[in-house]
Every structure is written in C-alpha cells, then in structure tokens.
Design a protein around this motif. Structure first.
Motif, PDB file in Angstrom:
ATOM      1  N   ARG A   1       0.815  -1.224   0.000  1.00 28.57           N
ATOM      2  CA  ARG A   1       0.000   0.000   0.000  1.00 28.57           C
ATOM      3  C   ARG A   1       0.848   1.274   0.000  1.00 28.57           C
ATOM      4  NH1 ARG A   1      -2.178   1.505   5.937  1.00 28.57           N
ATOM      5  NH2 ARG A   1      -0.617   0.449   7.199  1.00 28.57           N
TER       6      ARG A   1
ATOM      7  N   LEU B   1       2.609   4.351  -1.241  1.00 30.55           N
ATOM      8  CA  LEU B   1       2.553   5.153  -2.461  1.00 30.55           C
ATOM      9  C   LEU B   1       3.973   5.452  -2.936  1.00 30.55           C
ATOM     10  CD1 LEU B   1      -0.243   7.694  -1.405  1.00 30.55           C
ATOM     11  CD2 LEU B   1      -0.502   5.642  -2.827  1.00 30.55           C
TER      12      LEU B   1
ATOM     13  N   GLU C   1      -2.561  14.478  -2.541  1.00 30.36           N
ATOM     14  CA  GLU C   1      -2.635  13.005  -2.457  1.00 30.36           C
ATOM     15  C   GLU C   1      -3.874  12.408  -3.106  1.00 30.36           C
ATOM     16  OE1 GLU C   1      -1.655  12.006   1.706  1.00 30.36           O
ATOM     17  OE2 GLU C   1       0.107  11.070   0.804  1.00 30.36           O
ATOM     18  N   HIS C   2      -4.480  13.099  -4.057  1.00 26.68           N
ATOM     19  CA  HIS C   2      -5.479  12.413  -4.875  1.00 26.68           C
ATOM     20  C   HIS C   2      -5.432  12.857  -6.338  1.00 26.68           C
ATOM     21  CE1 HIS C   2      -7.755  15.867  -3.304  1.00 26.68           C
ATOM     22  NE2 HIS C   2      -8.642  15.706  -4.248  1.00 26.68           N
TER      23      HIS C   2
ATOM     24  N   ILE D   1       4.175  11.242 -14.381  1.00 31.12           N
ATOM     25  CA  ILE D   1       3.075  10.572 -13.683  1.00 31.12           C
ATOM     26  C   ILE D   1       2.902  11.209 -12.310  1.00 31.12           C
ATOM     27  CG2 ILE D   1       3.464   8.345 -14.836  1.00 31.12           C
ATOM     28  CD1 ILE D   1       4.428   7.691 -11.693  1.00 31.12           C
ATOM     29  N   ARG D   2       1.734  10.982 -11.721  1.00 30.49           N
ATOM     30  CA  ARG D   2       1.484  11.382 -10.344  1.00 30.49           C
ATOM     31  C   ARG D   2       2.038  10.291  -9.428  1.00 30.49           C
ATOM     32  NH1 ARG D   2      -0.361  16.002 -12.277  1.00 30.49           N
ATOM     33  NH2 ARG D   2      -2.587  16.405 -12.153  1.00 30.49           N
TER      34      ARG D   2
ATOM     35  N   CYS E   1       1.649  10.089  -6.341  1.00 34.83           N
ATOM     36  CA  CYS E   1       0.671   9.762  -5.287  1.00 34.83           C
ATOM     37  C   CYS E   1      -0.422   8.846  -5.802  1.00 34.83           C
ATOM     38  CB  CYS E   1       0.048  11.025  -4.695  1.00 34.83           C
ATOM     39  SG  CYS E   1      -1.205  11.788  -5.750  1.00 34.83           S
ATOM     40  N   LEU E   2      -0.477   8.639  -7.125  1.00 38.15           N
ATOM     41  CA  LEU E   2      -1.494   7.744  -7.695  1.00 38.15           C
ATOM     42  C   LEU E   2      -0.851   6.480  -8.256  1.00 38.15           C
ATOM     43  CD1 LEU E   2      -4.001  10.125  -9.544  1.00 38.15           C
ATOM     44  CD2 LEU E   2      -3.965   9.369  -7.167  1.00 38.15           C
TER      45      LEU E   2
ATOM     46  N   MET F   1      -5.140   9.835   4.459  1.00 38.36           N
ATOM     47  CA  MET F   1      -4.881   9.907   3.015  1.00 38.36           C
ATOM     48  C   MET F   1      -3.903   8.836   2.550  1.00 38.36           C
ATOM     49  SD  MET F   1      -6.748  12.250   1.756  1.00 38.36           S
ATOM     50  CE  MET F   1      -5.991  12.653   0.190  1.00 38.36           C
ATOM     51  N   LYS F   2      -3.873   7.711   3.278  1.00 38.52           N
ATOM     52  CA  LYS F   2      -3.056   6.588   2.805  1.00 38.52           C
ATOM     53  C   LYS F   2      -3.976   5.378   2.687  1.00 38.52           C
ATOM     54  CE  LYS F   2       0.588   9.171   3.702  1.00 38.52           C
ATOM     55  NZ  LYS F   2       1.262   9.909   2.638  1.00 38.52           N
ATOM     56  N   PRO F   3      -3.712   4.517   1.700  1.00 41.15           N
ATOM     57  CA  PRO F   3      -4.564   3.336   1.544  1.00 41.15           C
ATOM     58  C   PRO F   3      -4.504   2.432   2.780  1.00 41.15           C
ATOM     59  CG  PRO F   3      -3.149   3.637  -0.373  1.00 41.15           C
ATOM     60  CD  PRO F   3      -2.667   4.590   0.681  1.00 41.15           C
TER      61      PRO F   3
ATOM     62  N   LEU G   1      -6.560  -3.344 -10.600  1.00 38.35           N
ATOM     63  CA  LEU G   1      -5.802  -2.101 -10.729  1.00 38.35           C
ATOM     64  C   LEU G   1      -5.265  -2.018 -12.162  1.00 38.35           C
ATOM     65  CD1 LEU G   1      -4.348   0.427  -9.546  1.00 38.35           C
ATOM     66  CD2 LEU G   1      -2.470  -1.094  -8.894  1.00 38.35           C
ATOM     67  N   ALA G   2      -5.757  -1.039 -12.920  1.00 32.70           N
ATOM     68  CA  ALA G   2      -5.224  -0.810 -14.276  1.00 32.70           C
ATOM     69  C   ALA G   2      -4.340   0.434 -14.194  1.00 32.70           C
ATOM     70  CB  ALA G   2      -6.362  -0.675 -15.274  1.00 32.70           C
TER      71      ALA G   2
ATOM     72  N   GLY H   1      -5.069   3.121 -12.485  1.00 31.92           N
ATOM     73  CA  GLY H   1      -5.138   3.559 -11.087  1.00 31.92           C
ATOM     74  C   GLY H   1      -5.496   5.020 -10.884  1.00 31.92           C
ATOM     75  N   GLN H   2      -5.835   5.727 -11.963  1.00 32.48           N
ATOM     76  CA  GLN H   2      -6.031   7.173 -11.805  1.00 32.48           C
ATOM     77  C   GLN H   2      -7.381   7.529 -11.169  1.00 32.48           C
ATOM     78  OE1 GLN H   2      -3.074   9.217 -12.674  1.00 32.48           O
ATOM     79  NE2 GLN H   2      -2.671   7.064 -12.218  1.00 32.48           N
TER      80      GLN H   2
ATOM     81  N   VAL I   1      -6.808   4.701  -7.288  1.00 29.68           N
ATOM     82  CA  VAL I   1      -5.869   5.039  -6.203  1.00 29.68           C
ATOM     83  C   VAL I   1      -6.372   6.219  -5.357  1.00 29.68           C
ATOM     84  CG1 VAL I   1      -3.478   5.584  -5.593  1.00 29.68           C
ATOM     85  CG2 VAL I   1      -3.940   3.933  -7.407  1.00 29.68           C
ATOM     86  N   PRO I   2      -6.976   7.264  -5.954  1.00 33.44           N
ATOM     87  CA  PRO I   2      -7.588   8.285  -5.083  1.00 33.44           C
ATOM     88  C   PRO I   2      -8.625   7.674  -4.129  1.00 33.44           C
ATOM     89  CG  PRO I   2      -7.494   9.099  -7.336  1.00 33.44           C
ATOM     90  CD  PRO I   2      -7.047   7.658  -7.376  1.00 33.44           C
TER      91      PRO I   2
ATOM     92  N   ASN J   1      -6.740   6.006  -1.454  1.00 35.01           N
ATOM     93  CA  ASN J   1      -6.127   6.982  -0.553  1.00 35.01           C
ATOM     94  C   ASN J   1      -7.154   7.554   0.429  1.00 35.01           C
ATOM     95  OD1 ASN J   1      -3.776   6.577  -1.941  1.00 35.01           O
ATOM     96  ND2 ASN J   1      -3.643   8.606  -2.862  1.00 35.01           N
ATOM     97  N   PHE J   2      -8.357   7.808  -0.076  1.00 38.71           N
ATOM     98  CA  PHE J   2      -9.439   8.319   0.775  1.00 38.71           C
ATOM     99  C   PHE J   2     -10.072   7.214   1.627  1.00 38.71           C
ATOM    100  CE2 PHE J   2     -10.050  11.878  -2.438  1.00 38.71           C
ATOM    101  CZ  PHE J   2      -9.713  12.889  -1.555  1.00 38.71           C
TER     102      PHE J   2
ATOM    103  N   ILE K   1      -1.929  12.273 -15.952  1.00 45.61           N
ATOM    104  CA  ILE K   1      -3.014  11.305 -15.746  1.00 45.61           C
ATOM    105  C   ILE K   1      -3.154  10.448 -17.002  1.00 45.61           C
ATOM    106  CG2 ILE K   1      -5.485  11.035 -15.239  1.00 45.61           C
ATOM    107  CD1 ILE K   1      -4.216  12.481 -12.961  1.00 45.61           C
TER     108      ILE K   1
ATOM    109  N   ARG L   1      -0.941   7.391 -17.450  1.00 43.64           N
ATOM    110  CA  ARG L   1      -1.215   6.169 -16.687  1.00 43.64           C
ATOM    111  C   ARG L   1      -2.597   5.597 -16.983  1.00 43.64           C
ATOM    112  NH1 ARG L   1       2.435   3.084 -14.956  1.00 43.64           N
ATOM    113  NH2 ARG L   1       1.136   2.276 -13.279  1.00 43.64           N
TER     114      ARG L   1
END
Lengths: 160, 286
Positions: free
Chosen positions: A21, A23, A42-43, A58-59, A61-62, B1-3, B31-32, B34-35, B38-39, B42-43, B106, B109
C-alpha cells in the motif's frame, strides 16, 4: 511485504522491501529520502508529486511503489544540481517562475515531459500542458514564460 | 490519506487475473491505470482485500485496424490514444476528445479499459464508446462475451460487468460522416465535464440523411440521444438547424445539480454545446 528493484536518478536500488500500500511518493520521500518530490493533495489533483516513470510524467501519489518494480524514475533531484541547474530550471530562475516553491518540482517534471513530446509552439499549448499543476502563489504567467523560453532554447539547440 | 492495507498480486495472464478475482470472493479489485482507483484507496472510500494489478499482463495494449473497426486493448493508455495516427485518421472525434481527458500525467497512466469499467458519467471515453457504438469485450471464468456500449453503462459508476469479469478490449466501428463536432465545457481545463456533446452528420444534398448525438455530464450515465436523432433525421438543412438541435437536446436531458453547476445550467449548456457542435459539423467540407 513485497520486494522491488528500481533505478532512481541513475542510482540502482536492489531488493528494497515495500508494503504494497506504500505510495510511490512516500517511497521516494520516506524510504529513499528524496524529499524534492512534494506531496500536496494526495489524490491526483495538484500535480506537486509529478515524477518521470520510464520517461513519462506521472502522479507519484497515484502510483504504488510496488508498481514501479523494474522501472526507471527521475525526480527533481535528477534534473540538475544547485551549482549546475538544467535548462528548464535555469529558465524558471531567470523568469521568476517560482515564489514559495511548493509546486515547482511538479511543474519542472511536467515541463520536462512537455518539452520532449509536444511542440509547445503557442502559449495555449504550454498552458494546456501545465493545466494539471496547481500554483497557489498564482505564478502561472512566469511559469509559462519559463517553459516558453526553455522550449525555444531546445528548438534552437535542435536546429543548430 | 493513505490506503488501508491490502494483499497485492500482479498476474501475468488474464486467466490468472480472473482466478485471483474469483479467489478474492468479491473482495478483489482490478488495478489498471489507477487514476480513479488510487484516489479512492487513498481516501479509503474503497478498501479491497486484494488488489489485482493487471499492468504486467502482456498483449492488452494495442490499437489495431481490423476491417471496418478499430480494436483497442484494455490497457492502452490515454496518451497512446491521444498520440495515435490511426486514431487521428479513423476516429477523429476520439482524437478531439483526448486532450480533455484530465491532464498529461493522468493520461500517461490512465487506461481505456479502466475508464470504461469505472464508468464516470462525466468521463470522455465512456461517452465515446456510446457515440461510436462500440462493443466492449469482457472476459470471465467462462470465457469472453461482447457487450454493446448502450447496455454496458447501467448507472453512475456502475456497469453490467460481473464481479469476476475484466474488460480486455474494445471495438470501435468506423463511422462514416460528412462532418462532426465535439464540444466540452468544464470549470477548469481537464476537469470532469459540466456538459459535453459529440455530433456527427451525413448529408444527402440539402437534407440531413443521418446524424448521431451523444452527451455526457448531464445524466447518471453517458447518453446516446436517439430520440433527438430521430427528430432531425431527414430534415432539410438550413441555418436554424443548430438552434433546433439545441432545443431538442436541452429538452431531452435531465441533469443533476451539484457543487459545480445547477441542473438548469447544465441543461442550458448542453443545448449551447450541441448548437456549436452541429454548426462545426455543418461547416465541414463534404
């Protein structure tokens, strides 16, 4: 735990243990100590954490660190040094393209990707390319000017 | 804000990915790019027990001309679509739309299969799938099935995919047209659309032989506006046609209000964008 192998700014890291997990942004900052990559929202909205992964912006954080296994990463630390800034960094300094500096690493990494793959012939193209990076000092005018200048310099260099 | 913690697997075949999904018993997530995922991780709005990363599967990233169709692999990144000469030539409306898909980092990815599976009602690729009448090829434990785009999107963020199915490729039929238009409006460039309209037309002299109209951002799913198409098909082309389309489009959509825009504004905007799109389409040299 998973184990990954990555190259960051030309330096190889073998067999690094990461939690799935984790990032990529936190891996760079906390595991490798490369704190030039900033973490903002972070999103995926602010662009501060942008890095190059196998040459593409790339991001971080993603992206999970575990997904970067076998990849080559460039962060802002890989562009230039305080004594020897690269062309884009120099242009940012000359055009006052930064104020507080928080967004700057992401702006630079996005700019690097844009300079390589888009013609950036017009300010509109530059603005569109930078549209995913937020600057809260509202320094966009000078950031655009810096990228415009760097793009012109690269075109000159390519032509000569 | 972390998975939250999850198990992670990165299978090398579609079959192994499906096995992992079945084994996860409803607690697995693909997971492809992830754009979008992943948010949500994270949330902690999504907390899968197992994340199945399909990025290591070979052969899922391609753009191919197959007869009268363009086939696109599910793992094809948005940036590849944006920069593809084949897409620019054969699917010009998609080419026009791609620069509106979020931002460069974005698009580097994000994948087409991921965008369709996520089914955001204000995302470009789901609307383009409807617009072109695409077929979505999904693979599950019992093999592949072909799903028409109009059957695929069920509700906001909801598709007809079974829990153990994965989108593997998408077929876009080539669309013969004499002009097209694509118009999108968002608060900030690259944001999700407040409203968006795509139009393509066929002319028969001074008569509109055929037209196609799709919309997004104005409903719980992207929309193909077939009733609007039916009302204008066969009509004489004149200067008032874009305004007629605007009225028909505004009358046929039922947008939601949210923090970004009211329903009334979106309804009005959809009409304005339709008018612009048709004006562009009619101005094209046949």
């Amino acid at each position: 735990m998973a184990t990954i192998r990555v190259t960051v700014n030309g330096e190889r890291y073998e067999e690094v243990a990461v939690e799935p997990r984790l990032l990529l942004s936190d891996f760079l900052r906390d595991t490798l100590g490369l704190t030039g990559t900033h973490v903002g929202c972070e999103h995926g909205v602010c662009g501060a954490c942008t890095v190059l992964l196998d040459g593409d912006s790339i991001r971080s954080c993603l992206t999970l660190a575990v997904q970067a296994d076998g990849c080559e990463i460039v962060t802002v630390e890989g562009l230039g040094t305080p004594d020897a800034l690269n062309g884009l960094q120099t242009a940012f300094r000359e055009h006052h393209g930064l104020q507080c500096g928080f967004c700057t690493p992401g702006m630079l990494m996005t700019g690097e990707d844009l300079l390589r793959t888009y013609p950036l012939a017009s300010d509109e193209e530059i603005r569109e390319g930078l549209s995913g990076n937020l600057c809260r000092c509202t320094g966009y005018q000078n950031i655009v000017a810096a990228v415009r200048s760097a793009a012109a310099q690269r075109r000159e260099k390519a032509a000569s | 804000m972390k998975p939250a913690p999850f198990d992670y697997v990165a299978p090398s075949t579609v079959e192994a990915a499906i096995e992992a999904l079945v084994a996860a018993n409803g607690e697995g997530k693909i997971l492809a790019g992830g754009q979008s995922l992943v948010p949500l991780l994270n949330f902690r709005m999504v907390r899968p027990a197992v994340l199945i990363d399909i990025n290591r599967i070979e052969g899922l990233s391609f753009i191919e001309l197959r007869g009268d169709k363009i086939a696109i692999g599910a793992l094809t990144r948005h940036r590849a679509l944006e920069r593809s000469q084949l897409i620019a030539e054969k699917l010009p409306v998609m080419k026009a739309a791609m620069r509106h898909v979020a931002h460069v980092a974005i698009r580097n990815r994000g994948t087409i299969g991921g965008s369709l599976s996520h089914a955001d009602p204000a995302a470009e690729l789901p609307m383009l799938a409807l617009f072109y009448g695409a077929t979505i090829v999904a693979q599950g434990a019992s093999g592949r099935r072909h799903i028409a785009a109009e059957d695929f999107f069920v509700d906001a963020l909801t598709t007809c995919l079974a829990p153990e199915e994965i989108v593997v490729e998408i077929e876009f039929p080539l669309l013969a047209h004499d002009g097209w238009g694509f118009e999108e409006m968002s608060r900030r460039f690259g944001d999700f659309a407040l409203a968006c309209i795509a139009v393509a037309i066929r002319r028969g002299g001074d008569v509109l032989d055929d037209l196609r109209v799709a919309a997004m951002g104005v409903g719980d799913t992207p929309l193909r506006l077939r009733m609007v198409e039916d009302q204008l098909r066969g009509a004489a082309i004149d200067g008032s046609m874009p305004e007629r389309l605007a009225q028909l489009v505004s009358a046929s959509v039922s947008p939601n209000s949210d923090v970004h825009a009211s329903a009334d504004y979106r309804r009005h905007l959809a009409g304005v964008l339709a008018k612009r799109a048709l004006t562009t389409a009619l101005a094209a040299k046949a």
